[in-house]
Design a protein around this motif. Structure first.
Motif, short mmCIF file in Angstrom:
data_model
loop_
_atom_site.label_atom_id
_atom_site.label_comp_id
_atom_site.label_asym_id
_atom_site.label_seq_id
_atom_site.Cartn_x
_atom_site.Cartn_y
_atom_site.Cartn_z
N TRP A 52 12.43 3.32 -9.17
CA TRP A 52 13.50 2.60 -8.47
C TRP A 52 13.14 1.12 -8.31
O TRP A 52 14.04 0.27 -8.25
N LYS A 106 2.54 11.04 -3.34
CA LYS A 106 3.93 11.18 -3.78
C LYS A 106 3.99 12.15 -4.95
O LYS A 106 3.02 12.33 -5.68
N ALA A 147 0.81 -1.23 0.00
CA ALA A 147 0.00 0.00 0.00
C ALA A 147 0.84 1.27 0.00
O ALA A 147 0.70 2.13 0.86
N GLY A 148 1.70 1.44 -0.98
CA GLY A 148 2.47 2.68 -1.10
C GLY A 148 1.63 3.77 -1.76
O GLY A 148 0.53 3.51 -2.24
N PRO A 149 2.17 4.99 -1.79
CA PRO A 149 1.43 6.12 -2.36
C PRO A 149 1.43 6.10 -3.89
O PRO A 149 2.34 5.58 -4.51
N THR A 150 0.40 6.71 -4.48
CA THR A 150 0.37 6.88 -5.93
C THR A 150 0.64 8.36 -6.24
O THR A 150 0.68 9.19 -5.34
N CYS A 189 8.96 8.15 -9.20
CA CYS A 189 9.59 7.43 -8.09
C CYS A 189 11.10 7.31 -8.32
O CYS A 189 11.66 6.23 -8.47
N GLY A 199 7.37 6.53 -2.18
CA GLY A 199 6.76 5.81 -3.29
C GLY A 199 7.43 4.46 -3.47
O GLY A 199 8.64 4.36 -3.39
N ILE A 217 6.64 -5.56 -3.64
CA ILE A 217 7.54 -4.46 -3.27
C ILE A 217 6.74 -3.17 -3.31
O ILE A 217 6.75 -2.38 -2.38
N CYS A 218 6.04 -2.96 -4.41
CA CYS A 218 5.18 -1.79 -4.58
C CYS A 218 3.78 -2.29 -4.89
O CYS A 218 3.62 -3.29 -5.60
N GLN A 219 2.77 -1.56 -4.37
CA GLN A 219 1.38 -1.99 -4.62
C GLN A 219 1.02 -1.83 -6.09
O GLN A 219 0.13 -2.50 -6.58
N MET A 224 12.64 10.47 -4.67
CA MET A 224 11.31 11.04 -4.45
C MET A 224 11.24 12.54 -4.74
O MET A 224 10.26 13.19 -4.40
#
Lengths: 195, 289
Positions: free
Chosen positions: B271, A104, A77-80, B183, A127, B60-62, B239
């Motif tokens: 990344w 982000k 659940a990272g930021p978009t 990112c 992110g 790793i990333c949604q 970022m």
């Protein structure tokens, strides 16, 4: 120094925050992306109002698991990217008295004005740090518009604990994104021989 | 092993296990940043997240990206076999939460819910003379895809002409404009020449190179090094918080162009640079980064 904050947050508390502050956020927050923002501006639904007042919107389209008992677990659940909500964000903040937005990439002038006018800040999450952030989601309180919007776009009402964030736009008109943009512009013009 | 099961495992590995060359580059970037800066904190969070994702086998990333396959298969086999297995694997990997449902109908706005849709997963097929099968997979993040760019040289506003110097200027422009939004730190793949379609095709496929792997031609390799150094002078940082590492690497390649056109396609990879390869040799399945 890291500042601990818990929702609901008062306007006074949020106005104390400044660009560069590191924050650990706890309490109830709500995920909302493109379709949710469009809906909040065009239809102003009331179902989400009680969760948003004094709370924080999280620009996030999570990976979520349905458990055998029917409950939900956040898996990643990272930021978009936030800038997609630029046309809507200031209006949503003022209409629903939201005290912060997590995302982000930062946002633009209209949002910066909205933060100043209605008392809110922009928090930047890391992110891509999907698993790490999902770990700080303690429970899913409720979900709205899941069927209509699908998993990434639904309103997920979640309780978080010590979500690591950095304030990159504050309620005093300052934006870290603008500062980095201006500095990098100078360098870009020099390297490209356009000065 | 069933082909579908081998592909589910390929998808799982790509989504949850960052390739070691990428992780190494991130660790070096962490070490370069000053203590107490937001940039250092970002790299610490990234590395911790990479470790956790691998340990827990969660994405790793949604944003598990657009699913792009490159299938090289022996003459005489049917594409359909691979297409069916890939679609079934994408559906199963989505059920298992290795993947987020990422296929949206642009007309109705409806998410298919299982990652299967028109041209999704996208499959590049290639028949080859070998007896073995190679299936390469790229999970390409959407946020970073949005900051990619295609330029048509000359680009007068940048005083960029039809030469390497012109290419250098548009790459600087693209990464400057991307700021932290893709990112950062990104891996930048620059394709020179070709047409509208093939320029992006070439730049995407370059993402199967390893970090630090230079172009075989010395002139291009030197150009890659120069771009890497200059892009990192922009100071955008992870970022977009400011910092010493704006890009992890720059890959450049070229192809012949039509005399009237000069395209430069720039693919920006976040990344979380997720790629894996699967081989089938004598019925045995093996994986590589």
């Amino acid at each position: 120094m890291t500042i601990k904050l818990k929702t609901p947050i008062s306007e006074e508390e949020i106005r104390k925050l400044k660009v560069g502050d590191e924050v650990l956020l706890s309490g109830i927050i709500v995920t909302a992306r493109d379709q949710a923002h469009k809906l909040m501006v065009e239809k102003k639904p009331d179902f989400i109002r009680p969760y948003l007042e004094g709370s924080v919107i999280y620009h996030c389209g999570p990976v979520v698991r349905r458990e055998p008992d029917g409950s939900w677990t956040f898996v990643s659940a990272g930021p978009t990217t936030s800038i997609r909500e630029e046309p809507y964000q200031a209006d949503v903040i003022c209409e629903y008295r939201v005290r912060g937005v997590i995302g982000k990439g930062g946002m633009g002038k209209k949002t910066l004005e909205g933060l100043k006018k209605c008392g809110a800040v922009y928090f930047h999450a890391v992110g891509g740090a999907g698993t790490l952030i999902a770990n700080s989601v303690k429970r899913v309180v409720d979900v709205f518009m899941l069927e209509e919007f699908g998993t990434p776009e639904a309103f997920w009402v979640i309780e978080v604990e010590d979500l690591p964030l950095v304030v990159t736009m504050d309620s005093h008109g300052k934006s870290m994104h603008e500062e980095v943009l201006e500095k990098s512009r100078e360098k870009f013009l020099e390297l490209a021989g356009l000065k | 092993m069933e082909l579908k099961d081998a592909l589910v495992e390929l998808l799982r590995r790509a989504a949850t296990d960052l390739p070691p060359d990428v992780e190494k580059a991130l660790r070096e970037a962490y070490e370069r940043e000053e203590d107490g800066t937001p940039a250092k904190a970002v790299f610490r969070t990234i590395l911790e997240n990479v470790r956790l994702a691998r340990e827990k086998s969660t994405p790793i990333c949604q944003d598990t990206g657009s699913i792009i396959f490159y299938v090289d298969f022996p003459v005489g086999e049917k594409e359909e076999v691979y297409r069916k297995a890939i679609n079934a694997a994408a559906e199963e990997a989505t059920k298992k939460q290795y993947l987020r449902p990422n296929a949206v109908n642009p007309i109705t706005g409806k998410n298919s819910g299982n990652n299967v849709g028109i041209n999704h997963p996208f499959i590049h097929f290639h028949q080859w003379d070998k007896d073995e099968v190679r299936i390469r997979l790229l999970l390409k993040g959407g946020g970073s895809e949005n900051v990619g760019a295609q330029y048509k040289l000359p680009a007068p506003e940048l005083k960029a002409g039809r030469d390497l110097e012109g290419v250098r200027k548009v790459v600087l422009d693209a990464v400057f404009k991307a700021q932290g939004k893709g990112c950062a730190p990104g891996t930048i793949a620059v394709a020179i020449g070709g047409d509208r379609v093939t320029s992006y095709m070439l730049s995407k496929e370059m993402l199967f190179r390893k970090i630090g792997e230079r172009h075989p031609e010395p002139e291009i390799a030197e150009f890659e090094r120069r771009l890497y150094n200059e892009l990192n002078q922009l100071g955008i940082g992870p970022m977009g918080f400011g910092g010493k590492t704006t890009v992890l690497d720059v890959f450049v390649d070229y192809q012949h162009r039509h005399p009237a056109t000069f395209f430069v396609a720039i693919t920006y990879n976040c990344w979380a640079f997720r790629r894996k390869t699967l081989y089938i040799r004598n019925g045995e399945v093996s994986y590589d980064d």
